[in-house]
Structures are given as C-alpha cells and as structure tokens.
Scaffold this motif. Sequence first.
Motif, short mmCIF file in Angstrom:
data_model
loop_
_atom_site.label_atom_id
_atom_site.label_comp_id
_atom_site.label_asym_id
_atom_site.label_seq_id
_atom_site.Cartn_x
_atom_site.Cartn_y
_atom_site.Cartn_z
N LEU A 426 0.90 -9.22 -27.17
CA LEU A 426 0.97 -9.61 -25.78
C LEU A 426 1.01 -11.13 -25.64
CD1 LEU A 426 0.99 -8.86 -22.80
CD2 LEU A 426 -1.53 -8.75 -22.90
N GLY A 427 0.18 -11.80 -26.43
CA GLY A 427 0.19 -13.27 -26.39
C GLY A 427 1.51 -13.85 -26.86
N LYS A 428 2.05 -13.23 -27.91
CA LYS A 428 3.35 -13.70 -28.42
C LYS A 428 4.44 -13.50 -27.38
CE LYS A 428 6.58 -12.98 -32.26
NZ LYS A 428 6.83 -12.20 -33.50
N LEU A 429 4.42 -12.32 -26.72
CA LEU A 429 5.44 -12.02 -25.70
C LEU A 429 5.34 -12.99 -24.54
CD1 LEU A 429 7.67 -10.15 -24.68
CD2 LEU A 429 5.92 -8.67 -23.72
N MET A 430 4.10 -13.26 -24.08
CA MET A 430 3.93 -14.17 -22.96
C MET A 430 4.36 -15.59 -23.34
SD MET A 430 0.34 -12.88 -21.28
CE MET A 430 0.47 -14.12 -20.02
N ARG A 431 3.98 -15.99 -24.56
CA ARG A 431 4.37 -17.34 -24.99
C ARG A 431 5.91 -17.49 -25.03
NH1 ARG A 431 1.55 -21.33 -27.42
NH2 ARG A 431 -0.22 -19.96 -27.73
N ARG A 432 6.56 -16.46 -25.57
CA ARG A 432 8.03 -16.52 -25.67
C ARG A 432 8.67 -16.55 -24.28
NH1 ARG A 432 10.33 -15.03 -30.56
NH2 ARG A 432 12.29 -15.48 -29.49
N ASN A 433 8.12 -15.76 -23.37
CA ASN A 433 8.68 -15.74 -22.01
C ASN A 433 8.51 -17.09 -21.30
OD1 ASN A 433 9.59 -13.14 -22.19
ND2 ASN A 433 7.76 -12.22 -21.28
N ILE A 434 7.33 -17.69 -21.52
CA ILE A 434 7.08 -18.98 -20.89
C ILE A 434 7.99 -20.06 -21.47
CG2 ILE A 434 5.36 -20.81 -20.64
CD1 ILE A 434 3.25 -18.60 -20.38
N GLU A 435 8.29 -19.96 -22.77
CA GLU A 435 9.10 -21.00 -23.43
C GLU A 435 10.60 -20.87 -23.11
OE1 GLU A 435 8.18 -20.49 -27.50
OE2 GLU A 435 6.26 -21.57 -27.39
N ILE A 436 10.99 -19.76 -22.50
CA ILE A 436 12.42 -19.53 -22.23
C ILE A 436 12.91 -20.53 -21.18
CG2 ILE A 436 14.08 -17.95 -21.17
CD1 ILE A 436 12.54 -15.68 -22.51
N GLY A 437 14.00 -21.18 -21.49
CA GLY A 437 14.63 -22.09 -20.53
C GLY A 437 15.91 -21.49 -19.99
N THR A 438 16.89 -22.36 -19.68
CA THR A 438 18.17 -21.90 -19.11
C THR A 438 19.28 -21.92 -20.16
OG1 THR A 438 18.69 -24.15 -18.40
CG2 THR A 438 17.57 -22.72 -16.80
N GLY A 439 18.92 -22.15 -21.44
CA GLY A 439 19.94 -22.20 -22.48
C GLY A 439 20.22 -20.85 -23.09
N MET A 440 20.68 -20.88 -24.34
CA MET A 440 21.01 -19.67 -25.08
C MET A 440 19.94 -19.45 -26.15
SD MET A 440 23.88 -18.63 -23.69
CE MET A 440 24.79 -17.63 -24.87
N THR A 441 19.89 -18.22 -26.63
CA THR A 441 18.96 -17.86 -27.70
C THR A 441 19.69 -16.99 -28.70
OG1 THR A 441 16.79 -16.94 -28.21
CG2 THR A 441 18.12 -15.78 -26.54
N LYS A 442 19.10 -16.84 -29.88
CA LYS A 442 19.71 -16.00 -30.90
C LYS A 442 19.42 -14.53 -30.59
CE LYS A 442 21.13 -19.43 -33.52
NZ LYS A 442 22.55 -19.70 -33.72
N LEU A 443 20.38 -13.69 -31.01
CA LEU A 443 20.19 -12.26 -30.83
C LEU A 443 18.95 -11.78 -31.58
CD1 LEU A 443 21.26 -9.54 -29.76
CD2 LEU A 443 22.67 -9.37 -31.83
N SER A 444 18.68 -12.37 -32.73
CA SER A 444 17.50 -11.96 -33.51
C SER A 444 16.20 -12.27 -32.76
CB SER A 444 17.51 -12.67 -34.86
OG SER A 444 17.55 -14.09 -34.68
N SER A 445 16.17 -13.43 -32.03
CA SER A 445 14.98 -13.77 -31.24
C SER A 445 14.79 -12.79 -30.09
CB SER A 445 15.10 -15.20 -30.69
OG SER A 445 15.15 -16.13 -31.74
N GLU A 446 15.93 -12.40 -29.47
CA GLU A 446 15.85 -11.42 -28.38
C GLU A 446 15.31 -10.09 -28.90
OE1 GLU A 446 16.52 -10.06 -24.36
OE2 GLU A 446 16.28 -12.03 -25.30
N ILE A 447 15.69 -9.71 -30.10
CA ILE A 447 15.22 -8.45 -30.69
C ILE A 447 13.72 -8.55 -30.97
CG2 ILE A 447 15.43 -6.90 -32.67
CD1 ILE A 447 17.69 -6.72 -30.63
N ASP A 448 13.23 -9.75 -31.35
CA ASP A 448 11.78 -9.92 -31.57
C ASP A 448 11.01 -9.67 -30.28
OD1 ASP A 448 12.01 -10.46 -34.21
OD2 ASP A 448 12.00 -12.65 -34.01
N ILE A 449 11.53 -10.19 -29.16
CA ILE A 449 10.87 -9.95 -27.88
C ILE A 449 10.88 -8.46 -27.55
CG2 ILE A 449 11.07 -10.36 -25.39
CD1 ILE A 449 12.09 -13.14 -26.02
N VAL A 450 12.03 -7.81 -27.83
CA VAL A 450 12.13 -6.36 -27.57
C VAL A 450 11.10 -5.61 -28.43
CG1 VAL A 450 13.63 -4.36 -27.83
CG2 VAL A 450 14.53 -6.48 -26.84
N ARG A 451 10.97 -6.00 -29.67
CA ARG A 451 10.03 -5.31 -30.57
C ARG A 451 8.60 -5.49 -30.08
NH1 ARG A 451 11.75 -7.30 -34.83
NH2 ARG A 451 12.98 -5.55 -35.65
#
Length: 594
Positions: A426-451
């Motif tokens: 939960l902490g990792k998910l919240m941290r990743r969501n907070i760090e998201i900006g308006t740019g692009m991200t890797k598909l692998s990072s998106e899969i980490d959030i999904v996992r």
Amino acid sequence: MLFRALNDMKLRTKLFLSFIVVVFIPVLVVGILLTNELRNMALGNATDQTLTNVQRVKARTAELMNVAIDSAYRLANDERLGAVATRKYENIYDLVQAYRDYTDFKENRRLYKEVSNIRFYMDNPTLLDNWEFVQPEQAIVQSAWYQKALNSTNGMISWYYLEDDRDHKKYLSLVRKVNFPEQGSNGVLSINLNMEMLNSILSQESFETMIVDDSNTIVAANRSGMVGKTMADVDFQKDVIMEQGGSFDAYVDGNESRVLIEPIMPQSSMNALRIISVFSIASIVKDANRINVLALMVISASLVLAIILIYAVATILSKRMLRLSKHISKVATGNLDIALKIDGKDEIGQLSRQFNAMVASINGLVAEVQESNRQKNLLESKQNEIKLKMMASQINPHFLFNALESIRMKAHLKGEKEISQVVRLLGKLMRRNIEIGTGMTKLSSEIDIVRCYLDIQKFRYEDRLQYSLLIDPRAGDTNIPPLIIQPLVENAVIHGLENKTEGGIVYVKAEMDGNLIRVDVFDNGEGMSADKIAQLTTSMNETEDDENNRIGLRNVHLRLQLTFGSEHGLVFKSEPGVGTHITFTIPLGGEFHV
C-alpha cells in the motif's frame, strides 16, 4: 545594371520595350532597307532601259548618218561633179544642158529616203543657183561652218544644224570639202538628213531624248518645242551641259532627274553629236513609292494593331497579377478566409489555382495545429486531473508513509507477515501514485503498480480474487501514459468481481502484434449488456467521469487517443454473466501521435 533595371520595370513596360526592340525597330530597319533597295532597283532598271534605248537610238541614227556619209564619199569622188562644177559656161543653154545631164543629186534623193536634200557650193561665176548647185553669197562664205569646211583636210566631214535656202527649214547637214586638183579649185558639199526619220527614231522612246550638236543646239527631240533651242535655253543643270558622255544626276526643269549622255562620232567626222536622254527620278520611283506607301500603311496598321493587342494583353496580365498580389498581401496579414478566382489555363491561372491550394493547405495546417494544440491541452488537462486527484489524497504524505511504515514494522514484529506485506504494498502504491507527473512511464512500471494493486485487493478478497499477468518482456521498455492499465484493472475488480460471491479472476496480457503492442484486461465477472456497452461507449466520448476520487475510463480512453491517435482508444467486449474484455493497442516504442 541593365538586368536590374529590366527587373525593376513593370510588366507592361517590358512588353512594350520588347515589342520596340524585337518588332518595331527590325520592321523599321527592314522597311527602310527594302524601300531603298526597291527605289535603287527601279532606278537601276530605268537606267538600264534608258541605256539600251540610247544605244538603239545611236545605232539607228548612225545608220541614217552613214547613208549621208556614203553618198558624200561617192559624190566627192565623182569626176562628173567636178566637170559640171568647174566648167566655165559661155551661155545659159550649155549650163542648163549640163545641169540636166547631171542627175546624181536627184538619184541619191530618190534612192535614199534618209537624204532630204543635197547642195553643192562652188565659187564659179558662170553657175546659176538651181537649189543643187549654189553660188555662195558673202554671208555663207563668211560663215563659220563654210570656212571650217574649206580649211579642213580633204575627206573630213562635219555636222551642222543648217537652214535650207529652198524651204527655209533647218536640217542636220553633213558638210565636207570637195577638191578638184586638176582645175585647182574646190567646193563645199552639204547633204541634209531626213529630219522626219530622225525625229521618228526619237519619238519611239519613252523617256525624253534629244540629239545635240557640238554647239549645244538641239537638232532633234521627242518633246515638242525643243528642236532648234540650245541647251542654255533649257532649264538644265549647267555643269552637265558640257559633259560628253556618262550618267549623271541633275535637276532638269526643277525636277531631280537622271541624265544619260552618249556621243555619236561617225567615221572621218571632225565633230560629234550627243544623244541626251533624261528621265525624272520621281516618275521612275512613282510605282516603287506607291508600293512603299501601301507597304507602310500595311506595316503601320499591323504595328498599331500589335500595340493595341500588346496593351490589351499587358492590361489583362497586369490586372490579373495585381489581383494575385492583393490576395497574397491579404494572406500575409493573416486573412486566410479568401479564395482567388482567375479564369484561364495559362501560367497566371495556374498560379491562382496553386494559390488557392496553398491557402487551403495553410488553413488545413492551421486547423491541424489548432487541433493538435487542443489535444495537447486536453492531454495535459487529463494528466493534471490525475495529478490533482492524487494530490487530493496527499495530506502530509510523509506523515502517512511514516505511519504506514510504523504499522508495517509492528505487524512484522508481531509476526503478522501478511499484514506487513500488504502495508508495504500500500505504501509503495501510494508513493508511486504521488510521484506520477504528466510525462510518460515504462510499461513495466505500470505493471508494477497493477501488481501492487492486485496484491492489496487479493489481501482484501482473499481467495475470491485471482489474477494473472502475462507480459512479453520485449514490451517492457515501451513508453505509455501513467495510470492506463491500473484503472482498467480497478474497474474489473470493483464492477466485475466485487458483487460476485464466488469471486473471479483478472487477466492482464501484453503481447507483440506486428508493430503494435496489444494490451488485454479480462475478468469473468458480472459482464454488461449490449445497451450498457453502447451507453458506456457514448459516455466516454461525451461525458466526464462521475466517479469520486478515482481515475475514470473516459480519462484513460481520451489520453490513449490524444497520445497515440484515435485508433488507439479502448475497445469493450462483454456479455452478462460471462465477463468483460477491455483491449487497446499502442505503437511499439510508444511514439507520440501529437
């Protein structure tokens, strides 16, 4: 410098200048040359014709004079003439009988029509005048022609324009001395030429022709009133009067004329005659001038017509180009709502069509740029929407992370490893969501959030939730917008499996499909009817999300289209009681569409 001056000229001026240089000046030069050449040809032909005529007159006149010369030769060598002329007659009877017996003069006149009369002057007091044998009077004896004949060498002849005592008419006369050596005396023979024949020779000539003796007396002419006059009596250029032969340009009777002079010098003659032929240059070149005037009128009419045509063409071209220039100026000021209408299939018409095509292309490009900017702004708006919704949950994030970490450590120390793991995710998910900006991200990072999200939900639903992630390793480095797959998985869990007592499974699959990466999200939840799918599709294209505090499907759909193109939006397939299948594609490498 010249080219710059030409380039600075207006089109109309260039056309007129080109016409003057290419047409007017050459036509003018050629016209002058042809006019002079035609005039010279006419004069040359007239001169040649006159020369031929003069030679013919000379030949026929020489034939006429040769008859007199031959007669004079025979008479001068006739002993009977001496016998009659030198005899001293004792009575009138003997004289008359001698005159009657001597018929040579009459026979010559009868045989030769070229001879008009024959006279023989003899100083013999016993002779009587019978119009053939003449006792010279004192005036005749003292005359120049008589004295010259007496002083001449025997056999030499002279030609004079003399008056005949019989009819008191003047004739061109052959004069020669006749010697009588045996008697020691001499006489003067005069043979008059037939002036009618001489004048008939000249009357056949088309140009003014005359025969002049050595004293400049006109003895024959084809113009009335000229015979008997001297050249001084005629309005003739003085320096030409004394010329003995040749061709001369002179003023005769005030007119510019050409004069041909040909001498006639019969054999054994002490003096010569001259044939003078005169023709007016104006009369000769009259036809040539008429042709020149006609040609000048035709050329002038053609040039005027050409000038009118050039002016009309130049005006049409200038107006059309001015219209084109004005429309270009309007476009330069930013007015793109114009259309140029110029008829014709020439270069200007082609330019107008190209101008319209250019303006249409510019309008299209402006529309594309505006649409691109709108899509960029919309994409940034959607990205900011994510960030704002994430920020809405950011109440002192460091405090939350520290609190979650404290909870995780206490759970870990108490042996609650599962709780500890969930708190960490939960902490990792919240941290990743907070760090998201308006740019692009890797598909692998998106899969980490999904996992992380699925692991947390699995902790919540326990065995009721199963998931499977099938990701092609080659697709992991592809750039995609953040929070694209996670909202789809969240939608599958909440709306597809949450109300399903027996639970279900969520599949996330990313595989290569040519130059595309195909992403599929499956669930075997409640599913949707065709009407609901249609309503969902409509809502994604027309309405905003109405879910609170989460990223909506419409946001995902629009960001995919704005980033990669309209063909890369979400596609739904669902059946009630079977489940829902959401799929989308992105270009390999994640190239931007805008």
